[in-house]
Design a protein around this motif. Structure first.
Motif, PDB file in Angstrom:
ATOM      1  N   GLU A 190      24.580 -10.944 -11.618  1.00 50.84           N
ATOM      2  CA  GLU A 190      24.582  -8.767 -11.028  1.00 50.84           C
ATOM      3  C   GLU A 190      23.479  -8.725 -11.660  1.00 50.84           C
ATOM      4  O   GLU A 190      22.964  -7.847 -10.642  1.00 50.84           O
ATOM      5  CB  GLU A 190      25.532  -8.579 -12.435  1.00 50.84           C
ATOM      6  CG  GLU A 190      26.828  -9.688 -12.546  1.00 50.84           C
ATOM      7  CD  GLU A 190      27.685  -8.967 -13.604  1.00 50.84           C
ATOM      8  OE1 GLU A 190      28.816  -8.820 -13.713  1.00 50.84           O
ATOM      9  OE2 GLU A 190      26.924  -8.742 -14.446  1.00 50.84           O
ATOM     10  N   ARG A 191      22.559  -8.558 -11.697  1.00 48.61           N
ATOM     11  CA  ARG A 191      21.472  -7.926 -11.948  1.00 48.61           C
ATOM     12  C   ARG A 191      20.282  -8.281 -10.327  1.00 48.61           C
ATOM     13  O   ARG A 191      19.634  -6.978  -9.944  1.00 48.61           O
ATOM     14  CB  ARG A 191      20.258  -8.242 -12.874  1.00 48.61           C
ATOM     15  CG  ARG A 191      20.738  -7.746 -14.402  1.00 48.61           C
ATOM     16  CD  ARG A 191      19.737  -7.280 -15.644  1.00 48.61           C
ATOM     17  NE  ARG A 191      18.636  -8.533 -15.857  1.00 48.61           N
ATOM     18  CZ  ARG A 191      19.165  -9.487 -16.259  1.00 48.61           C
ATOM     19  NH1 ARG A 191      20.128  -9.274 -17.232  1.00 48.61           N
ATOM     20  NH2 ARG A 191      18.673 -10.704 -16.517  1.00 48.61           N
ATOM     21  N   GLU A 192      20.213  -9.007 -10.287  1.00 50.44           N
ATOM     22  CA  GLU A 192      19.463 -10.196  -9.027  1.00 50.44           C
ATOM     23  C   GLU A 192      20.634  -8.839  -7.404  1.00 50.44           C
ATOM     24  O   GLU A 192      19.722  -8.659  -6.707  1.00 50.44           O
ATOM     25  CB  GLU A 192      19.512 -11.645  -8.630  1.00 50.44           C
ATOM     26  CG  GLU A 192      18.997 -12.228  -9.409  1.00 50.44           C
ATOM     27  CD  GLU A 192      17.480 -11.654  -8.999  1.00 50.44           C
ATOM     28  OE1 GLU A 192      17.026 -12.521  -8.417  1.00 50.44           O
ATOM     29  OE2 GLU A 192      17.033 -10.854  -9.239  1.00 50.44           O
ATOM     30  N   ARG A 194      21.887  -6.914  -7.710  1.00 49.23           N
ATOM     31  CA  ARG A 194      21.309  -5.040  -8.112  1.00 49.23           C
ATOM     32  C   ARG A 194      20.378  -4.423  -7.284  1.00 49.23           C
ATOM     33  O   ARG A 194      19.772  -4.108  -6.596  1.00 49.23           O
ATOM     34  CB  ARG A 194      21.780  -3.868  -8.830  1.00 49.23           C
ATOM     35  CG  ARG A 194      23.109  -3.511  -9.352  1.00 49.23           C
ATOM     36  CD  ARG A 194      23.530  -3.515 -10.769  1.00 49.23           C
ATOM     37  NE  ARG A 194      22.546  -4.129 -12.295  1.00 49.23           N
ATOM     38  CZ  ARG A 194      22.757  -4.812 -12.678  1.00 49.23           C
ATOM     39  NH1 ARG A 194      24.579  -4.632 -12.641  1.00 49.23           N
ATOM     40  NH2 ARG A 194      22.286  -5.482 -13.639  1.00 49.23           N
ATOM     41  N   ARG A 195      19.499  -5.644  -7.568  1.00 47.67           N
ATOM     42  CA  ARG A 195      18.152  -6.026  -7.004  1.00 47.67           C
ATOM     43  C   ARG A 195      17.596  -5.968  -5.586  1.00 47.67           C
ATOM     44  O   ARG A 195      16.709  -5.834  -4.470  1.00 47.67           O
ATOM     45  CB  ARG A 195      17.104  -6.795  -7.683  1.00 47.67           C
ATOM     46  CG  ARG A 195      16.729  -6.680  -9.226  1.00 47.67           C
ATOM     47  CD  ARG A 195      16.292  -7.449  -9.737  1.00 47.67           C
ATOM     48  NE  ARG A 195      15.996  -7.504 -11.135  1.00 47.67           N
ATOM     49  CZ  ARG A 195      16.420  -8.008 -12.214  1.00 47.67           C
ATOM     50  NH1 ARG A 195      16.754  -9.365 -11.541  1.00 47.67           N
ATOM     51  NH2 ARG A 195      16.329  -7.851 -13.376  1.00 47.67           N
ATOM     52  N   GLY A 196      19.215  -6.511  -5.088  1.00 46.10           N
ATOM     53  CA  GLY A 196      19.134  -6.879  -3.178  1.00 46.10           C
ATOM     54  C   GLY A 196      18.432  -8.733  -2.792  1.00 46.10           C
ATOM     55  O   GLY A 196      17.356  -9.201  -1.614  1.00 46.10           O
ATOM     56  N   SER A 197      17.795  -8.967  -4.319  1.00 44.29           N
ATOM     57  CA  SER A 197      17.476 -10.385  -4.126  1.00 44.29           C
ATOM     58  C   SER A 197      17.890 -11.815  -3.326  1.00 44.29           C
ATOM     59  O   SER A 197      19.679 -11.136  -2.740  1.00 44.29           O
ATOM     60  CB  SER A 197      17.303 -10.632  -5.643  1.00 44.29           C
ATOM     61  OG  SER A 197      16.485 -10.284  -6.118  1.00 44.29           O
ATOM     62  N   GLN A 198      17.452 -12.370  -2.766  1.00 45.08           N
ATOM     63  CA  GLN A 198      18.216 -13.110  -1.417  1.00 45.08           C
ATOM     64  C   GLN A 198      17.825 -15.332  -2.281  1.00 45.08           C
ATOM     65  O   GLN A 198      16.511 -15.317  -2.483  1.00 45.08           O
ATOM     66  CB  GLN A 198      17.802 -13.139   0.049  1.00 45.08           C
ATOM     67  CG  GLN A 198      18.549 -11.809   0.319  1.00 45.08           C
ATOM     68  CD  GLN A 198      20.328 -11.816   0.726  1.00 45.08           C
ATOM     69  OE1 GLN A 198      19.735 -12.887   1.700  1.00 45.08           O
ATOM     70  NE2 GLN A 198      20.685 -12.267   0.153  1.00 45.08           N
TER      71      GLN A 198
END
Length: 295
Positions: A190-192, A194-198
């Motif tokens: 969920e945090r990733e 929100r960070r926009g990680s891929q």
């Protein structure tokens, strides 16, 4: 539907026999006897042969059928810890094993077919440095496969001792650069998001039940949809792959297939089926279902 098992060339592992709700496995120089609820058939070898071959036997607490807690009874000379090597083509790594109070020894050998898949698909990613996320990562066989293929690898597990064990396996394998996360898998995803990680690769190996480092409650039936929804946002639309494993008794590989299609857009190169290990007498022991794809 596919049936996948470890390659017979893996010299450090052998399923010697199975049956009577038990399995007899050789890991390197040592053979262990453990409960196995799916081994419904009769053993191929006699009880005398099992006792002779086993260097250590696991007995459940009070003999409870569905309780993985218990005690090991090792023979003299059986170490508490030892090492095995995995080698398949160019993929090579080492894992430290040990006798744990929950009957595990530190590796799930049926995952070898997925280690090969992860290594090959990571190697095939071009034009960028691959980034791979391993959730519920345990002692890190899949993590090591991704790292050995050159990926920037993130290893997530909720148990501090297990993360330390995985780090030890990395060091034994002569690898480096893995990012270790002691975290609840769903919260991390969920945090990733929100960070926009891929990520180019995601590996999910969720248990039926579990606890996060701060007591977070994981129940597969309640939380699987949420974590797959998050992973669908983290996985790159191209130049990517996913591996989903499900161990719960009674789960069909068709469930894994349907979940992959629902959350990841019906990928064309989708494979699904069962993971199994044949014993030396030809019986096939089922040990989980999977769905995996690359795109």
């Amino acid at each position: 539907m596919k049936l996948l098992c470890p390659q017979t060339s893996w010299s450090d592992y052998e399923m010697v026999d199975s049956g009577g709700y038990e399995k007899l496995e050789r890991f390197g120089n040592y053979t262990v006897r453990r409960p196995e609820p799916q081994a419904l058939w009769e053993k191929g070898l006699s009880e005398e042969e099992w006792k002779k071959l086993a260097n250590a036997s696991f007995i459940r607490t009070q003999g409870k059928f569905n309780d993985d807690r218990g005690d090991w009874f090792p023979k003299p000379g059986m170490p508490e810890q030892w090492k095995i090597a995995y080698a398949s083509g160019d993929l090579k790594f080492t894992m430290r094993l040990g006798l744990t109070s929950f009957k595990h020894v530190g590796v799930f050998p049926e995952q070898a077919a997925n280690w090969d898949f992860i290594y090959e698909k990571t190697k095939a990613i071009t034009g960028e440095k691959p980034k791979v996320l391993n959730l519920f990562a345990y002692t890190g066989g899949a993590t090591l496969a991704a790292c050995a293929a050159g990926a920037e690898t993130v290893h997530v597990d909720s148990i501090k001792q297990v993360v330390s064990w995985a780090r030890e396996n990395m060091e034994l394998s002569g690898l480096d650069g893995i990012r270790w996360m002691l975290d609840d898998a769903l919260k991390f995803v969920e945090r990733e998001v929100r960070r926009g990680s891929q990520y180019n690769g995601i590996i999910l190996d969720p248990p039926a039940y579990g606890r996060g480092p701060n007591g977070e409650r994981w129940v597969l039936e309640d939380n699987l949809a949420a974590i797959l929804e998050g992973c669908s946002k983290l996985l790159k639309p191209t130049n990517s792959f996913l591996v989903l494993n499900l161990y719960s008794l009674g789960y069909s590989s068709i469930i894994a297939e349907n979940l992959a299609k629902q959350y990841f857009g019906n990928p064309k190169q989708l494979e699904y089926g069962e993971l199994f290990i044949p014993d030396s007498l030809g019986k096939k022991l089922p040990l989980g279902v999977f769905a995996r794809f690359s795109r």
